[in-house]
Write an enzyme that holds these catalytic residues in place. Structure first.
Site, mmCIF file in Angstrom:
data_model
loop_
_atom_site.group_PDB
_atom_site.id
_atom_site.type_symbol
_atom_site.label_atom_id
_atom_site.label_comp_id
_atom_site.label_asym_id
_atom_site.label_seq_id
_atom_site.Cartn_x
_atom_site.Cartn_y
_atom_site.Cartn_z
ATOM 1 N N GLU A 170 -25.628 16.226 9.769
ATOM 2 C CA GLU A 170 -25.705 17.373 10.671
ATOM 3 C C GLU A 170 -24.462 18.242 10.485
ATOM 4 O OE1 GLU A 170 -28.008 16.489 14.591
ATOM 5 O OE2 GLU A 170 -26.313 15.129 14.511
ATOM 6 N N SER A 216 -30.393 22.744 13.597
ATOM 7 C CA SER A 216 -31.281 23.894 13.786
ATOM 8 C C SER A 216 -32.585 23.749 13.001
ATOM 9 C CB SER A 216 -30.561 25.194 13.413
ATOM 10 O OG SER A 216 -29.466 25.421 14.274
#
Length: 263
Positions: A170, A216
């Protein structure tokens, strides 16, 4: 041969107990017909929701995880949650090293290593989160940062425990309301590096560790991400927080992956 795909979400500090239970029951209902030989589905709710969450569904359909865990079984650690407490609730997945734990609450790579070892020693599936900041990316040291987080995070972890290890990449700059999704090419390049380092750490056993992309993830980029050779699953944020929409994302990504695998 097609690989198993991983889909999950960290609910962070959102959803109360009833919201969480309703969400999980809806997610099971929507996805129950999808073989769990083909996908692994997991949700990581807040601490206050864990007991109700674990009791509300069969975890063979959705694995329930904790957002953090202390490395000690008990002691003078006010505000912490021990592995024994999580086991008592029927939790078998623990997330370690989320970027908010690292960058908001100041946890170090060495802290994550202690937590990883404790989680594995207690038999938890252990999801280690790693990722570089925007500044580190701008300096061109993304791969060095990921290598460091992996090498320290898994220091002294035996290869025999890899069956319980997952990794989530991430990038910090891609997470949250103002996050910018990584391109599929960039994510693939980082995942390829992560898999290379896992082989360095664990030898051949490292090949079987699933590496998920988070940052996202949304209906517009999920399909392109899931077909990348080194991406084994999607760790989805707010795009997963409505059960029906997460179900649609999962089904579309799975179909795209299967179609691409036949080419």
């Amino acid at each position: 041969m097609q690989k198993k795909l991983y889909f999950g979400s960290n609910l962070k500090m959102y959803k109360n107990v009833q919201d969480t239970v309703s969400y999980l029951q809806g997610l099971v209902s929507y996805t129950k017909d999808i073989s769990r030989e083909e996908i692994e589905l997991f949700i990581i709710p807040s601490y206050t929701s864990l007991e109700s969450a674990a009791k509300s569904i069969e975890q063979s359909y959705v694995k329930i995880g904790a957002q953090n865990m202390c490395w000690e079984d008990e002691g003078q650690f006010t505000g912490e949650i021990s592995p024994l407490m999580l086991k008592e609730l029927g939790i078998n997945l623990v997330m370690i090293g989320h970027s908010e734990r690292r960058h908001v609450f100041g946890e170090t790579d060495s802290d994550e290593n202690k937590k990883v070892k404790a989680a594995l020693n207690h038999g938890f599936t252990t999801l280690l989160c790693i990722g570089e900041t925007a500044g580190e990316k701008d300096f061109g040291i993304s791969t060095e940062v990921l290598r460091t987080q992996l090498k320290i995070g898994f220091h002294d972890v035996p290869a025999s425990q890899t069956k319980n290890i997952w990794v989530a990449y991430e990038p910090v700059w891609s997470i949250g309301v103002n996050g910018t999704p990584a391109s599929a090419d960039y994510a693939e390049s980082m995942h390829k590096e992560i898999k290379k380092v896992l082989l360095e750490i664990f030898g051949d056993a490292g090949k079987d560790i699933p590496v998920l992309y988070g940052g996202s993830v949304n209906p517009g980029n999920a399909d392109e991400l899931i077909i990348q050779p080194s991406i084994d699953g999607l760790f989805t944020g707010r795009a997963a927080w409505q059960a029906d929409k997460f179900n649609t994302l999962i089904r579309n990504a799975k179909a795209t992956y299967e179609e691409n695998s036949r080419l």
